[in-house]
Design a protein around this motif. Structure first.
Motif, short mmCIF file in Angstrom:
data_model
loop_
_atom_site.label_atom_id
_atom_site.label_comp_id
_atom_site.label_asym_id
_atom_site.label_seq_id
_atom_site.Cartn_x
_atom_site.Cartn_y
_atom_site.Cartn_z
N CYS A 78 48.35 99.86 39.52
CA CYS A 78 48.01 98.62 38.82
C CYS A 78 47.51 97.61 39.84
N VAL A 79 46.41 96.93 39.53
CA VAL A 79 45.90 95.89 40.42
C VAL A 79 46.67 94.59 40.18
N GLU A 80 47.02 94.34 38.94
CA GLU A 80 47.78 93.14 38.56
C GLU A 80 49.13 93.58 37.98
N HIS A 81 50.12 92.70 38.06
CA HIS A 81 51.42 92.99 37.46
C HIS A 81 51.22 93.19 35.96
N PRO A 82 51.76 94.25 35.38
CA PRO A 82 51.56 94.53 33.96
C PRO A 82 52.02 93.40 33.03
N ALA A 83 52.98 92.58 33.45
CA ALA A 83 53.50 91.52 32.59
C ALA A 83 52.72 90.21 32.73
N THR A 84 51.76 90.16 33.64
CA THR A 84 51.02 88.92 33.85
C THR A 84 49.87 88.78 32.86
N SER A 85 49.57 87.55 32.53
CA SER A 85 48.42 87.30 31.66
C SER A 85 47.30 86.64 32.45
N ALA A 86 47.48 86.54 33.78
CA ALA A 86 46.47 85.92 34.63
C ALA A 86 45.24 86.81 34.72
N ALA A 87 44.10 86.18 34.89
CA ALA A 87 42.85 86.92 35.06
C ALA A 87 42.87 87.63 36.41
N PRO A 88 42.34 88.85 36.46
CA PRO A 88 42.34 89.57 37.73
C PRO A 88 41.49 88.83 38.77
N GLN A 89 41.93 88.91 40.03
CA GLN A 89 41.19 88.25 41.10
C GLN A 89 40.01 89.12 41.52
N ASN A 90 38.89 88.47 41.76
CA ASN A 90 37.68 89.18 42.13
C ASN A 90 37.67 89.54 43.60
N LEU A 91 36.90 90.55 43.94
CA LEU A 91 36.71 90.97 45.32
C LEU A 91 35.31 90.55 45.76
N PRO A 92 35.10 90.26 47.01
CA PRO A 92 36.08 90.20 48.08
C PRO A 92 36.91 88.94 48.00
N ARG A 93 38.12 89.00 48.62
CA ARG A 93 39.00 87.84 48.70
C ARG A 93 39.88 87.95 49.94
N SER A 94 40.24 86.80 50.48
CA SER A 94 41.08 86.76 51.67
C SER A 94 42.52 87.09 51.30
N GLY A 119 43.12 89.71 56.41
CA GLY A 119 41.69 89.98 56.45
C GLY A 119 41.07 89.69 55.10
N VAL A 120 40.01 90.42 54.79
CA VAL A 120 39.30 90.26 53.52
C VAL A 120 39.42 91.56 52.74
N LEU A 121 40.02 91.48 51.56
CA LEU A 121 40.14 92.63 50.67
C LEU A 121 38.74 92.87 50.10
N THR A 122 38.10 93.97 50.52
CA THR A 122 36.69 94.18 50.19
C THR A 122 36.44 95.21 49.10
N ARG A 123 37.28 96.24 49.04
CA ARG A 123 36.98 97.31 48.09
C ARG A 123 38.23 97.84 47.41
N LEU A 124 38.08 98.19 46.16
CA LEU A 124 39.10 98.87 45.37
C LEU A 124 38.73 100.36 45.45
N LEU A 125 39.65 101.20 45.92
CA LEU A 125 39.35 102.61 46.15
C LEU A 125 39.93 103.54 45.09
N ALA A 126 40.71 103.00 44.17
CA ALA A 126 41.29 103.80 43.07
C ALA A 126 41.07 103.04 41.77
N GLU A 127 41.00 103.74 40.71
CA GLU A 127 40.79 103.15 39.39
C GLU A 127 42.11 102.58 38.85
N PRO A 128 42.12 101.31 38.42
CA PRO A 128 43.35 100.75 37.84
C PRO A 128 43.82 101.60 36.65
N GLY A 129 45.13 101.85 36.62
CA GLY A 129 45.71 102.66 35.56
C GLY A 129 45.78 104.15 35.89
#
Length: 145
Positions: A78-94, A119-129
């Motif tokens: 999971c990229v975000e906590h399953p209980a959160t309703s916040a919008a996912p953060q975009n990449l890249p991000r510090s 550093g800077v989180l640049t890439r997601l290497l696995a599919e969420p879920g």
């Protein structure tokens, strides 16, 4: 006799349930590539932790290095906590070394994934879920030079 697959989320969930039912305080499994530890925290649940090497990756422009955040155990990514309703953060991000960048879950147990490096989180290497295995690459962090 066949070997037990400790990278299987169902196996980890089964071991956790059996430890809790038996009143056992915990279990630790060590292998050359890492370590799995299940610690029963009481009647309400357990804590699962794992350690393993986080190698540096190459392939960036000269003068840049990267680190790969790997799955510390098998489970659902999971990229975000399953209980959160916040919008996912975009990449890249510090990110800082202590930032939680995602989660791996087995049943009702959710293990936070820390960046481990600033550093800077640049890439997601696995599919969420997706179901990921121990050591699977999940994120790439570009390190400052």
């Amino acid at each position: 006799m066949s070997a037990i697959d400790f990278s299987d989320p169902a196996t980890i969930a089964f071991l956790t349930e059996e430890l809790m039912a038996a009143g056992v305080d915990g279990l630790e499994i060590s292998r050359p590539g890492g370590q799995l530890r299940i610690v029963v925290a009481g009647k309400d649940g357990a804590r699962i932790s794992s350690t393993g090497a986080t190698p540096r990756a190459s392939g960036l422009a000269p003068g840049f290095a990267s680190a790969i955040v790997k799955a510390p155990m098998a489970g659902h990514f999971c990229v975000e906590h399953p209980a959160t309703s916040a919008a996912p953060q975009n990449l890249p991000r510090s990110v800082s070394d202590a930032d939680i960048v995602g989660f791996v879950g087995v049943g009702h147990i959710l293990l936070p994934l820390r960046a481990g490096r600033s550093g800077v989180l640049t890439r997601l290497l696995a599919e969420p879920g997706a179901v990921v295995g121990f050591g699977d690459p999940l994120f790439e962090i570009e390190l400052p030079s």
